[in-house]
Design an enzyme around this catalytic site. Structure first.
Site, mmCIF file in Angstrom:
data_model
loop_
_atom_site.group_PDB
_atom_site.id
_atom_site.type_symbol
_atom_site.label_atom_id
_atom_site.label_comp_id
_atom_site.label_asym_id
_atom_site.label_seq_id
_atom_site.Cartn_x
_atom_site.Cartn_y
_atom_site.Cartn_z
ATOM 1 N N ASP A 1 23.382 11.196 15.353
ATOM 2 C CA ASP A 1 22.145 11.725 15.885
ATOM 3 C C ASP A 1 21.090 10.635 15.846
ATOM 4 O O ASP A 1 20.479 10.368 14.817
ATOM 5 C CB ASP A 1 21.695 12.948 15.073
ATOM 6 C CG ASP A 1 20.506 13.643 15.699
ATOM 7 O OD1 ASP A 1 20.116 13.243 16.822
ATOM 8 O OD2 ASP A 1 19.973 14.577 15.094
ATOM 9 N N TYR A 2 20.875 9.982 16.983
ATOM 10 C CA TYR A 2 19.932 8.867 17.035
ATOM 11 C C TYR A 2 18.497 9.353 16.910
ATOM 12 O O TYR A 2 17.608 8.576 16.595
ATOM 13 C CB TYR A 2 20.108 8.093 18.339
ATOM 14 C CG TYR A 2 21.357 7.260 18.371
ATOM 15 C CD1 TYR A 2 21.389 5.996 17.801
ATOM 16 C CD2 TYR A 2 22.520 7.737 18.949
ATOM 17 C CE1 TYR A 2 22.531 5.220 17.826
ATOM 18 C CE2 TYR A 2 23.675 6.974 18.979
ATOM 19 C CZ TYR A 2 23.668 5.718 18.415
ATOM 20 O OH TYR A 2 24.806 4.963 18.433
ATOM 21 N N LYS A 3 18.255 10.655 17.188
ATOM 22 C CA LYS A 3 16.892 11.151 17.068
ATOM 23 C C LYS A 3 16.419 11.187 15.624
ATOM 24 O O LYS A 3 15.245 11.027 15.336
ATOM 25 C CB LYS A 3 16.811 12.558 17.685
ATOM 26 C CG LYS A 3 17.066 12.568 19.195
ATOM 27 C CD LYS A 3 16.962 13.969 19.746
ATOM 28 C CE LYS A 3 17.218 13.992 21.251
ATOM 29 N NZ LYS A 3 17.137 15.352 21.803
ATOM 30 N N SER A 4 17.353 11.413 14.700
ATOM 31 C CA SER A 4 16.972 11.533 13.297
ATOM 32 C C SER A 4 17.238 10.254 12.519
ATOM 33 O O SER A 4 16.515 9.945 11.578
ATOM 34 C CB SER A 4 17.737 12.695 12.652
ATOM 35 O OG SER A 4 19.127 12.476 12.762
ATOM 36 N N THR A 5 18.291 9.502 12.892
ATOM 37 C CA THR A 5 18.637 8.319 12.120
ATOM 38 C C THR A 5 18.118 7.034 12.743
ATOM 39 O O THR A 5 18.017 6.027 12.058
ATOM 40 C CB THR A 5 20.166 8.220 11.975
ATOM 41 O OG1 THR A 5 20.753 8.111 13.284
ATOM 42 C CG2 THR A 5 20.722 9.455 11.298
#
Length: 607
Positions: free
Chosen positions: A25-29
Site C-alpha cells: 500500500d503505497y498510500k500508507s507506506t
C-alpha cells in the site's frame, strides 16, 4: 435490494491468496527511491584485462538491469541517474559545476532503458564523452545536487537510497577541503534519512576504502545487512549481486501483536519469504490516448432511474425460501471474526507437524521491539528451540479476514565465518489446514514392483541425481512474456531468445544412464511392448468424394406410425426419426423439441 454476493465492501479482503499479502500500500507506506551517482572520470572508461568491460560499462549494465527489474516488480518506485566529475554541467540553473543529471527522480520506463542502452559498450563510451566529457570532481556538490532531487519530490518517500559507483578511492586527489565538504554533505544526507552505499569497482593497485569513503557510507540499517564491503567488484555478476541486495527495502506485510496471555503482548512483523511469480493483470486502455480506463459503479432505481446512495441499499440472504434483510452494520459485524493479531493457543511437539500440513508458502515472524516494549520474543524462541516444540497460534491479518491457524516453528540465528548473518532469528509461520481440508483418497490397487525392479530404479535415480537450486530454473512462460513486453516497449526487431531450462536434457540423460533404461524396460514390460505402436483408428473412406458415410434414413410407413400413436410409443423414437416422419407426411412443426414433434404427429394422425 442487492444480493448478498453482489455486494462488495470497500474494506473487504481475502486472506487465503498469496497475492493479497504481497501487495504494498503505497498510500500508507510511501515509495522507495534510488539515485545512481556514477563517476564519469577518465579512469572509469579504461578497459579491463582480457577484454573485460570497463567500470563505466559494468555500471551502465547494472543500472539497466535495475531499471528493467523495477519496471516489472515495483513500477511505482522512483529512480534517477546522476554523473559527477563531468566536463559539462546539467542541473537546475546549472548551480553545481561538473554534475550532469541524466535522469531526474521519476518512474522507470522504456525510454530511460533506451537512454541507458545508448551509454553501453564502446559506442556508449563515445556518446558519454561527447555528451558529458570528463572534468574536475567535486563529490560534495554532487551530493548536494542529489539532496535537491529528494527535496523536490512532493510524494511521500518511505525509503531513500543513494548508490555511488566509482573506481577511485581518492576522488579529489588529496584535496582536504573538498574531502571535508563531501563528508559534511554526506552527513547531512544521512540525517535526512538517505542511505548512502558504495559500489566500488576494481582498479590497478587495489581500492582502499579507509582513505575517504568509510566516512561517507552509511552504517548497516540492521544486523542482517553486511554494511560496507572492503573488497571491490571485479566482475559484473558481483556488482549486480551487491546492487540487488541493497536496492530493495524489506517490507513487512503486517505489524501485529502476538498475544501470549492476558496483558502480555509482543510486537512482531510478518514477512513473506517466498512468493509465486504471476503474470500481471491486464489493464484496459482508451483506444485514443492509451490512458488507463477507470471504472466506477453506480446503483440506480429500476423504476425511477434515480441514483441510489449506500444508505438506500440493503443486503439480502435467501434462507428456507425467505429473504432475510440485513443492514450494512449487521453485515460488518457478521464478517468480523476477531481483531488483527496473533493469539497463542498452545504448544505441540515438533513431530506432530507433518509434511502434508503445509498448505502454502510460510511467512516469517520477526520481532518489532520498537512498537511495544515488554516481553521479548527471543525468550519464547529460545524455549521453543530447547524443548523442540512449535507454538500454535490463531492468525488474523486484517479486519474482516477469516482467521487461520499458524504453526510457529523456531529458527535460531546463523552466521558464517565472517560473522555475517545467514539466517535471522524468528519463527516460520506455517499455515495449517482445517479438519475438512484433509480428505482420504481411494487409491487404485496396482501391482507391486519386484525387488529387482526396485533395485534397478534405484540405480537410475542415483545416476540422474543432481544438486537442485530453485534459482537455476526460471519460469519460461513468465520470461517469454516479459521479453515480449521489453521488445515491444524498446522497439526491438525480435524478443530475446529464452532457453527453457525446465526441459530435460535428453542427450545428457542417455549418456548418464547408458544401458540402464533398456534393462529396466526389459524387467517391467513384455518383450513385444511398443509404447509408440498404438495409433488412432483410421476412418473408413467415404463412398462419396471427400465426405463421410451417413446413416441411411429410416422411412416409416403410415400404418407403422399410426400403430406407434395408438400404443403411445412415439416417445421411444429419436428426434431425427420424428423429424423425418414429419417431413414424410407433410406435418408442419413450429418447434424442434421432441414433445412438440410428438404432439404435431399425434394431432395429424388422429384426425
Amino acid at each position: 435490494m442487492a444480493q448478498w454476493n453482489d455486494y462488495h465492501h470497500e474494506d473487504e479482503d481475502v486472506d487465503g491468496e498469496e497475492r493479497d499479502e504481497s501487495g504494498v500500500d503505497y498510500k500508507s507506506t510511501g515509495r522507495d527511491s534510488l539515485v545512481f551517482l556514477v563517476d564519469a572520470s577518465k579512469e572509469m572508461f579504461i578497459m579491463g584485462e582480457d577484454e573485460e568491460p570497463s567500470p563505466f560499462d559494468m555500471t551502465m549494465q547494472c543500472v539497466r538491469s535495475v531499471y528493467t527489474s523495477k519496471i516489472i516488480s515495483s513500477d511505482k518506485d522512483l529512480v534517477a541517474l546522476v554523473f559527477y566529475g563531468t566536463e559539462q554541467s546539467k542541473n537546475p540553473r546549472n548551480s553545481f559545476k561538473h554534475v550532469y543529471i541524466y535522469h531526474d527522480l521519476d518512474l522507470p520506463g522504456a525510454r530511460r532503458v533506451q537512454d541507458v542502452d545508448g551509454l553501453r559498450g564502446e559506442k556508449g563510451a563515445q556518446v558519454a564523452g561527447e555528451t558529458m566529457g570528463s572534468g574536475n570532481t567535486n563529490l560534495g556538490e554532487a551530493l548536494w545536487c542529489c539532496s535537491n532531487l529528494y527535496s523536490d519530490i512532493k510524494l511521500r518517500l518511505s525509503h531513500k537510497r543513494l548508490m555511488i559507483f566509482t573506481c577511485r578511492d581518492t576522488p579529489h586527489g588529496g584535496d582536504s577541503e573538498r574531502d571535508r565538504q563531501a563528508r559534511t554533505k554526506a552527513s547531512d544526507l544521512k540525517e535526512t534519512g538517505v542511505v548512502i552505499d558504495l559500489m566500488h569497482l576494481m582498479k590497478p593497485g587495489g581500492f582502499d576504502v579507509s582513505l575517504f569513503f568509510c566516512d561517507v557510507v552509511s552504517p548497516p540499517e540492521d544486523e542482517a545487512e553486511l554494511g560496507l564491503q572492503m573488497e571491490p567488484c571485479g566482475k559484473l555478476e558481483d556488482l549486480q549481486k551487491r546492487v540487488r541486495a541493497k536496492e530493495m527495502k524489506k517490507r513487512s506485510v503486517a505489524r501485529l501483536n502476538l498475544c501470549l496471555g492476558e496483558g502480555m503482548n509482543v510486537a512482531v512483523g510478518v514477512y513473506i519469504t517466498a512468493l509465486q511469480a504471476r503474470k500481471p493483470n491486464a489493464i484496459k486502455l482508451y483506444r485514443d490516448n492509451n490512458e488507463p480506463v477507470r471504472t466506477k459503479t453506480r446503483l440506480y432505481h429500476t423504476q425511477t432511474g434515480s441514483l441510489l446512495l449506500p444508505s438506500d441499499t440493503k443486503r439480502v440472504q435467501v434462507y428456507a425460501g425467505r429473504q432475510i434483510v440485513m443492514e450494512k452494520d449487521e453485515v460488518d459485524v457478521i464478517k468480523k471474526f476477531s481483531d488483527p493479531g496473533l493469539e497463542l493457543i498452545g504448544f505441540k511437539p515438533m513431530e506432530r507437524l507433518k509434511l502434508h500440513h503445509h498448505l502454502r508458502s510460510a511467512v516469517f515472524i520477526y520481532p518489532e521491539e520498537e512498537m511495544v516494549t515488554g516481553v521479548s520474543i527471543l525468550t519464547l524462541l529460545r524455549r521453543c528451540s530447547v524443548r523442540n516444540v512449535f507454538a500454535l497460534c490463531k492468525y488474523t491479518r486484517i479486519r474482516n479476514s477469516p482467521p487461520r491457524f499458524l504453526a510457529l516453528v523456531p529458527q535460531k540465528e546463523e552466521v558464517d565465518d565472517g560473522q555475517a548473518q545467514i539466517a535471522a532469528p524468528g519463527f516460520h509461520g506455517i499455515f495449517l489446514p482445517y479438519a475438512d481440508d484433509i480428505r482420504t483418497l481411494d487409491t487404485p490397487q496396482l501391482p507391486t514392483a519386484s525387488e529387482s525392479q526396485v533395485d534397478k530404479m534405484k540405480e537410475i535415480v542415483h545416476k540422474l541425481r543432481f544438486k537442485y537450486r530453485s534459482d537455476a530454473f526460471e519460469n519460461p512462460v513468465l520470461q517469454q512474456h516479459y521479453r515480449n513486453l521489453e521488445a515491444l516497449a524498446l522497439d526491438l526487431m525480435a524478443p530475446e531468445h529464452i532457453e527453457d531450462l525446465t526441459m530435460p536434457n535428453v542427450n545428457m540423460i542417455d549418456q548418464r544412464l547408458g544401458s540402464l533404461a533398456q534393462e529396466f524396460r526389459d524387467l517391467v514390460y513384455p518383450a513385444d511392448y511398443n509404447p509408440e505402436g498404438k495409433t488412432a483408428p483410421k476412418r473408413k473412406p467415404a463412398e462419396a468424394a471427400g465426405g463421410t458415410e451417413k446413416k441411411p434414413k429410416v422411412e416409416m410407413s403410415e400404418d407403422e406410425l399410426r400403430g406407434h400413436v395408438q400404443k403411445g410409443n412415439l416417445g421411444k423414437l429419436t428426434v431425427p426419426v420424428l423429424k423425418d416422419a414429419c417431413k414424410q407426411f407433410g406435418v408442419k412443426v413450429t418447434g424442434t423439441k421432441k414433445q412438440e414433434l410428438i404432439d404435431a404427429l399425434t394431432a395429424q394422425l388422429t384426425k
